[in-house]
Every structure is written in structure tokens, then in C-alpha cells.
Design a protein around this motif. Structure first.
Motif, PDB file in Angstrom:
ATOM      1  N   VAL A   1       0.883  -1.166   0.000  1.00  0.00           N
ATOM      2  CA  VAL A   1       0.000   0.000   0.000  1.00  0.00           C
ATOM      3  C   VAL A   1       0.924   1.219   0.000  1.00  0.00           C
ATOM      4  O   VAL A   1       1.894   1.247   0.756  1.00  0.00           O
ATOM      5  CB  VAL A   1      -0.862   0.021   1.289  1.00  0.00           C
ATOM      6  N   VAL A   2       0.637   2.190  -0.865  1.00  0.00           N
ATOM      7  CA  VAL A   2       1.465   3.404  -0.831  1.00  0.00           C
ATOM      8  C   VAL A   2       0.675   4.538  -0.181  1.00  0.00           C
ATOM      9  O   VAL A   2      -0.472   4.813  -0.542  1.00  0.00           O
ATOM     10  CB  VAL A   2       1.979   3.773  -2.240  1.00  0.00           C
ATOM     11  N   GLY A   3       1.304   5.150   0.809  1.00  0.00           N
ATOM     12  CA  GLY A   3       0.678   6.252   1.532  1.00  0.00           C
ATOM     13  C   GLY A   3       0.829   7.555   0.778  1.00  0.00           C
ATOM     14  O   GLY A   3       1.933   7.893   0.318  1.00  0.00           O
ATOM     15  N   LEU A   4      -0.270   8.281   0.624  1.00  0.00           N
ATOM     16  CA  LEU A   4      -0.238   9.588  -0.044  1.00  0.00           C
ATOM     17  C   LEU A   4      -0.184  10.660   1.044  1.00  0.00           C
ATOM     18  O   LEU A   4      -1.206  11.167   1.489  1.00  0.00           O
ATOM     19  CB  LEU A   4      -1.474   9.746  -0.938  1.00  0.00           C
ATOM     20  N   ASP A   5       1.048  10.954   1.496  1.00  0.00           N
ATOM     21  CA  ASP A   5       1.291  11.885   2.605  1.00  0.00           C
ATOM     22  C   ASP A   5       2.074  13.086   2.062  1.00  0.00           C
ATOM     23  O   ASP A   5       3.268  13.236   2.340  1.00  0.00           O
ATOM     24  CB  ASP A   5       2.131  11.207   3.704  1.00  0.00           C
ATOM     25  N   PRO A   6       1.465  13.913   1.238  1.00  0.00           N
ATOM     26  CA  PRO A   6       2.233  14.949   0.529  1.00  0.00           C
ATOM     27  C   PRO A   6       2.662  16.110   1.422  1.00  0.00           C
ATOM     28  O   PRO A   6       1.838  16.722   2.098  1.00  0.00           O
ATOM     29  CB  PRO A   6       1.237  15.443  -0.536  1.00  0.00           C
TER      30      PRO A   6
ATOM     31  N   ILE B   1       0.403   8.249  -8.215  1.00  0.00           N
ATOM     32  CA  ILE B   1      -0.598   7.248  -8.614  1.00  0.00           C
ATOM     33  C   ILE B   1      -0.224   6.623  -9.962  1.00  0.00           C
ATOM     34  O   ILE B   1      -0.267   5.403 -10.132  1.00  0.00           O
ATOM     35  CB  ILE B   1      -2.017   7.873  -8.613  1.00  0.00           C
ATOM     36  N   ASN B   2       0.196   7.463 -10.920  1.00  0.00           N
ATOM     37  CA  ASN B   2       0.608   6.918 -12.224  1.00  0.00           C
ATOM     38  C   ASN B   2       1.782   5.951 -12.063  1.00  0.00           C
ATOM     39  O   ASN B   2       1.867   4.936 -12.754  1.00  0.00           O
ATOM     40  CB  ASN B   2       1.017   8.043 -13.172  1.00  0.00           C
ATOM     41  N   ALA B   3       2.678   6.290 -11.139  1.00  0.00           N
ATOM     42  CA  ALA B   3       3.892   5.470 -10.970  1.00  0.00           C
ATOM     43  C   ALA B   3       3.604   4.143 -10.277  1.00  0.00           C
ATOM     44  O   ALA B   3       4.283   3.147 -10.541  1.00  0.00           O
ATOM     45  CB  ALA B   3       4.937   6.255 -10.168  1.00  0.00           C
TER      46      ALA B   3
ATOM     47  N   PRO C   1      -4.351   7.784   1.493  1.00  0.00           N
ATOM     48  CA  PRO C   1      -4.141   9.198   1.817  1.00  0.00           C
ATOM     49  C   PRO C   1      -4.225   9.411   3.332  1.00  0.00           C
ATOM     50  O   PRO C   1      -5.109   8.853   3.983  1.00  0.00           O
ATOM     51  CB  PRO C   1      -5.307   9.917   1.129  1.00  0.00           C
ATOM     52  N   GLN C   2      -3.282  10.194   3.872  1.00  0.00           N
ATOM     53  CA  GLN C   2      -3.309  10.537   5.294  1.00  0.00           C
ATOM     54  C   GLN C   2      -3.975  11.906   5.395  1.00  0.00           C
ATOM     55  O   GLN C   2      -3.496  12.893   4.836  1.00  0.00           O
ATOM     56  CB  GLN C   2      -1.869  10.583   5.823  1.00  0.00           C
ATOM     57  N   LEU C   3      -5.087  11.965   6.107  1.00  0.00           N
ATOM     58  CA  LEU C   3      -5.959  13.143   6.084  1.00  0.00           C
ATOM     59  C   LEU C   3      -5.290  14.448   6.512  1.00  0.00           C
ATOM     60  O   LEU C   3      -5.563  15.514   5.977  1.00  0.00           O
ATOM     61  CB  LEU C   3      -7.196  12.884   6.955  1.00  0.00           C
ATOM     62  N   ALA C   4      -4.384  14.370   7.501  1.00  0.00           N
ATOM     63  CA  ALA C   4      -3.790  15.590   8.054  1.00  0.00           C
ATOM     64  C   ALA C   4      -3.099  16.436   6.981  1.00  0.00           C
ATOM     65  O   ALA C   4      -3.152  17.669   7.016  1.00  0.00           O
ATOM     66  CB  ALA C   4      -2.789  15.240   9.152  1.00  0.00           C
ATOM     67  N   TYR C   5      -2.471  15.747   6.017  1.00  0.00           N
ATOM     68  CA  TYR C   5      -1.721  16.476   4.979  1.00  0.00           C
ATOM     69  C   TYR C   5      -2.641  17.287   4.069  1.00  0.00           C
ATOM     70  O   TYR C   5      -2.175  18.152   3.336  1.00  0.00           O
ATOM     71  CB  TYR C   5      -0.893  15.493   4.146  1.00  0.00           C
TER      72      TYR C   5
END
Ligand code: OMP
Length: 306
Positions: free
Chosen positions: A20-25, A58-60, A70-74
Motif C-alpha cells: 500500500v502506498v501512503g499519499l502523505d504529501p 498514482i501513475n507510478a 491518503p493521510q488526512l492531516a496532509y
């Protein structure tokens, strides 16, 4: 009956991946190509850059991950524009047929938990397929999420033994009978999980168990055989693939392993001048990092070293 654990397991088989990849931008770590037109006084402008970054990720990774998280705080940090970036990210991930785990760590009194459950497990704009839930308010705090997940054929991950260094301060407290708090919680989750299993013998009620605690995971796996584990802490927090075989069952199922910084900022390790990385190069490095992590996990999940 098929439940969301079955959907997760089928997707994992299809992609041959438990990653799973986290989306923590975090804008601090974005290269110049994404920041050149950003106005730092504008949440809208920053949120646009975040969305562009997420699309590159996401493309990668789309062909190599079982889900994105996705981590909501970011997103919340940029107010309504941040939430809009989350909404757009979720719909972009859906367009790539990805499973979405919102890492929201919610939990409240019953009526408020029911509202959170509608937000994250209903059909609203930031709703995903699964959500992380903080169970430490007790059953009236987490049951509304479980009920909503059951109703909508979605899933939850209850925090059980989290990956952070101080998780022992509360989660490992000894109860009167000598049992540890997280262990008691594992028993409570199993009571619910064993009644809600799908065709693969897993419930849609999963549990978060940190990659940094493999010893504890071994015992939790025995106590809680019907919950899929969400395993964060792999990569940047020091969790190593070689220690993770205990999280899986003998078929190599039963856990999905998440990494955020170790994948999404992989370009930072590639050159001293990472600020100059182009969008194409970013996508390439992130893709390579995801493939490497996927393969490392595949090596251990089928190993008999448990
Ligand atoms: O629920 C989570 O995802 C979570 C639980 C936990 O025990 N530990 C943990 O690190 N996480 C989240 O997983 C992500 C880990 O990020 P990296 O350490 O960069 O891979 C962060 O977004 C954390 O909020």
C-alpha cells in the motif's frame, strides 16, 4: 458471503502485491518542477501542487499496489482547498481502479462516529473503501464504523498496536490479569471478526499492527486470525521486509504493508540536487521504489520462516 477482505485479497492476487502506498504529501519535499508557479500564501495554489504530486505517484504505482492510503492531516492543513485536493486525488485513484484506504484515525462518541462513518464509508466526496479507526473510546466509538462498513460492503482497520516508538505507553499497559491492553483489544476484535468472515476466512474488520513490532505481531496473528492487518512503519520508520513474514498467513495473505516516505520521496535519495528532478524522473524513481518494495514483500510473505 464476499466481503471487503475478499476484495482486498483478490486485488492483491491480481497485482501480485501486498504493498500500500501512503499519499502523505509534504510541500517541503517537492521538487522545483511542481513548485515553480506556487504562491505560498495561497492554500489553493499549494493544494494544486499537492494534487499534481499525487497524480505522479498514482501513475507510478498503480500497477504495483493493492491500495493507496491518503493521510488526512496532509490535506486538512490546507482547509477546504486541501480537502478538494483529497477529493480530486480519490477520484483520480478511482479512475485507475485503485482501492482507497483513508487514514483518518477517527473515533468519537456514538453519534459523532456515525457521522464520521458516513463521511468515510458512505458515498460522499472524500469517502474511500476503508478507513482507519481509533478504537480507544470503546465499542460505541467503533461500532458505527463497523456497521457502516457492513452496510456498504466496505472495511475498517482498527488501531491495535501502532508503529510509533511510544505506542507501548498506553497500548502495552498491563491489566489486572497480567494481560496487555492491546492484547485484550485483539481478543475483542476477534469476537467481532470471527462472526463476519468472507470466502477467504477474513473479516472486513481489520487491525493496524506496526511493522516495527514483529514479535508482538506474531502473538497478535495467533489471537486474531480473522483480521487483515494494515502494517505501517515499513521503510522510513525502520520496519524491515525480512521481519514481516509473521504478519502473513500460510497462503501469503492476511496483511497489507504500507510505506509512504520510503516510496513517494524516493527521488530524494537519487541525486544531491533532488530539487531539480523532473516529473518524468520522479515518476520513474517512484515506480522503481514501488516495484522494489513489492518484490521484497513477496519474497517474505510466502516464506515459511514464521
Ligand atoms: O494508520 C496508519 O496508517 C498508521 C498507523 C501506525 O501505527 N503508524 C503509522 O505510521 N501510520 C501512518 O502510516 C504512515 C507512515 O508513513 P511512513 O513512515 O512515511 O511510511 C503515516 O501516514 C502514518 O500516519
Amino acid at each position: 458471503m464476499v466481503n471487503f477482505a475478499d476484495v482486498l485479497i483478490d486485488e492483491s492476487k491480481k497485482k501480485n502485491s501486498v504493498l500500500v502506498v501512503g499519499l502523505d504529501p509534504d510541500v517541503k519535499f517537492l521538487p522545483d518542477c511542481l513548485l515553480k508557479n506556487v504562491d505560498y500564501s495561497s492554500n489553493e495554489s499549494i493544494s494544486d501542487a499537492i494534487y499534481e504530486f499525487n497524480k505522479i505517484i498514482i501513475n507510478a504505482v498503480a500497477d504495483h499496489v493493492v491500495a493507496v492510503k491518503p493521510q488526512l492531516a496532509y490535506y486538512e492543513v490546507y482547509g477546504s482547498y486541501g480537502i478538494k485536493a483529497l477529493e480530486k486525488t480519490i477520484s483520480y485513484a478511482r479512475s485507475k481502479e485503485l482501492i482507497i484506504i483513508n487514514d483518518a484515525k477517527r473515533g468519537d462518541i456514538g453519534s459523532t462516529s456515525a457521522a464520521y462513518a458516513r463521511a468515510f464509508l458512505g458515498d460522499g466526496a472524500i469517502s474511500g473503501d476503508m478507513v482507519t479507526v481509533n478504537p480507544f473510546l470503546g465499542s460505541d466509538g467503533y461500532m458505527p464504523f463497523i456497521e457502516a462498513a457492513q452496510e456498504n460492503n466496505k472495511g475498517v482497520f482498527l488501531l491495535l498496536k501502532t508503529s510509533n516508538p511510544s505506542s507501548y505507553e498506553i497500548q502495552d499497559l498491563k491489566l489486572e490479569n497480567g494481560e496487555l491492553l492491546y492484547f485484550k483489544l485483539a481478543e475483542e476484535i476477534e469476537k467481532l471478526a470471527c462472526k463476519t468472515i468472507g470466502v477467504n476466512n477474513y473479516s472486513f474488520i481489520g487491525a493496524v499492527v506496526g511493522a516495527t513490532y514483529p514479535e508482538e505481531a506474531k502473538r497478535i496473528r495467533e489471537t486474531l486470525p480473522h483480521s487483515i492487518f494494515l502494517v505501517p512503519g515499513f521503510g522510513a520508520q525502520g520496519g524491515k521486509a525480512e521481519d514481516l513474514s509473521v504478519f502473513f498467513d500460510v497462503s501469503g495473505n492476511g496483511a497489507v504493508v504500507s510505506s509512504s516516505r520510503g516510496i513517494i520521496y524516493s527521488y530524494m535519495n537519487e541525486t544531491d540536487d533532488w530539487n531539480k528532478t523532473t516529473e518524468n524522473e520522479m515518476q520513474g524513481y517512484i515506480n522503481e521504489a514501488a516495484i522494489k518494495a513489492k518484490e521484497q514483500l513477496n519474497e517474505v510473505r510466502f516464506s515459511s520462516n514464521r
